[in-house]
Scaffold this motif. Structure first.
Motif, short mmCIF file in Angstrom:
data_model
loop_
_atom_site.label_atom_id
_atom_site.label_comp_id
_atom_site.label_asym_id
_atom_site.label_seq_id
_atom_site.Cartn_x
_atom_site.Cartn_y
_atom_site.Cartn_z
N ALA A 119 -10.41 48.09 -82.82
CA ALA A 119 -9.78 49.28 -82.95
C ALA A 119 -10.69 50.16 -84.06
CB ALA A 119 -8.28 49.04 -83.83
N ILE A 123 -10.02 53.73 -82.25
CA ILE A 123 -8.84 54.31 -82.56
C ILE A 123 -9.07 55.88 -82.79
CG2 ILE A 123 -9.32 54.12 -85.01
CD1 ILE A 123 -6.29 53.63 -85.38
N GLU A 127 -3.88 58.47 -83.27
CA GLU A 127 -3.20 57.07 -83.57
C GLU A 127 -3.50 56.88 -84.93
OE1 GLU A 127 -4.34 54.83 -79.60
OE2 GLU A 127 -5.74 55.19 -80.86
N SER A 160 -4.55 50.44 -79.87
CA SER A 160 -5.65 51.56 -79.91
C SER A 160 -6.92 50.68 -79.43
CB SER A 160 -5.82 51.84 -81.18
OG SER A 160 -6.35 50.81 -82.30
#
Length: 232
Positions: A119, A123, A127, A160
């Motif tokens: 992530a 990401i 997010e 994510s």
């Protein structure tokens, strides 16, 4: 010759054990290939006769399987294995360990600590914005009612990672979050905000090492809190 009967000890079978055995028997229908994802299960009466269990025990097992996303019960149609089971094997493992809280906590740690590092690289700004919103909800919560925001924080991070192979695991991860969340009796929003903010900042910096470290500190705290409450 002493023919006095020897005293033997038999471990009684409690309802939880019976329920778990029923869960295992139903899962075995998949493992053995007798039924496939999407297939209709036998009726309650058929299960009760084949497994020699009462209706309350059977329904307890079915409820566990349904809450874990393994089956769906449809009014007037019957009970079906979900189509997505074949891509979500982790759901089956959770169903077999639904009463083992420590195993669930450890499984959650294994999954989230792996996902957080991915992530940190993937990401998106959107997010990250949504993550920050969940932290604000927890910080401003009334009566410590912030369980949904807490779960959403972890859901956003897991998704994510944007990896189709672990997508089924993410769904199952949410199940463990709900289960663990229900077991936490004393809320500490300040500590939760502190942990989540540290994780958020590490993700914002795209630093997988720091993100891993902060997530470990958070999950380790949750693990000790839950296991302490249950004397595990």
């Amino acid at each position: 010759m002493d023919e006095t009967p020897k005293e033997i000890k038999v471990v009684s079978v409690n309802r939880n054990t019976l329920s778990k055995q029923v869960v295992e028997s139903i899962i075995q229908l998949l493992n053995s290939g007798q039924l496939k994802p999407g297939d209709k299960l036998p009726t309650e009466m058929e299960f009760m006769e084949k497994l020699n269990v009462s209706r309350p025990v059977l329904r307890e097992a079915l409820s566990s399987l349904e809450s874990l996303g393994v089956i769906t019960r449809k009014t007037r149609e019957g009970t079906f294995f979900n189509n997505k089971i074949s891509s979500h094997p982790f759901s089956i493992m959770l169903s077999l360990a639904h009463d083992n809280l420590q195993a669930m906590v450890e499984a959650r740690m294994a999954l989230e600590l792996g996902l957080i590092t991915i992530a940190a690289e993937k990401i998106s700004d959107e997010e990250l914005k949504r993550l920050k919103q969940t932290i604000d909800v927890i910080a401003n919560s009334k009566d410590n009612d912030y369980g949904e925001a807490d779960i959403e924080f972890h859901r956003i991070i897991a998704l994510s990672a944007n990896n189709p192979i672990v997508e089924g695991m993410v769904d199952s991860l949410i199940v463990t979050l709900v289960k663990i969340n229900d077991e936490i009796k004393v809320r500490e929003p300040e500590r939760t905000v502190q942990h989540h903010t540290a994780i958020y900042k590490a993700l914002e910096k795209r630093d997988p090492f720091e993100a891993f470290h902060q997530m470990f500190l958070h999950l380790d705290y949750v693990r000790h809190k839950v296991t302490k409450n249950h004397n595990l």
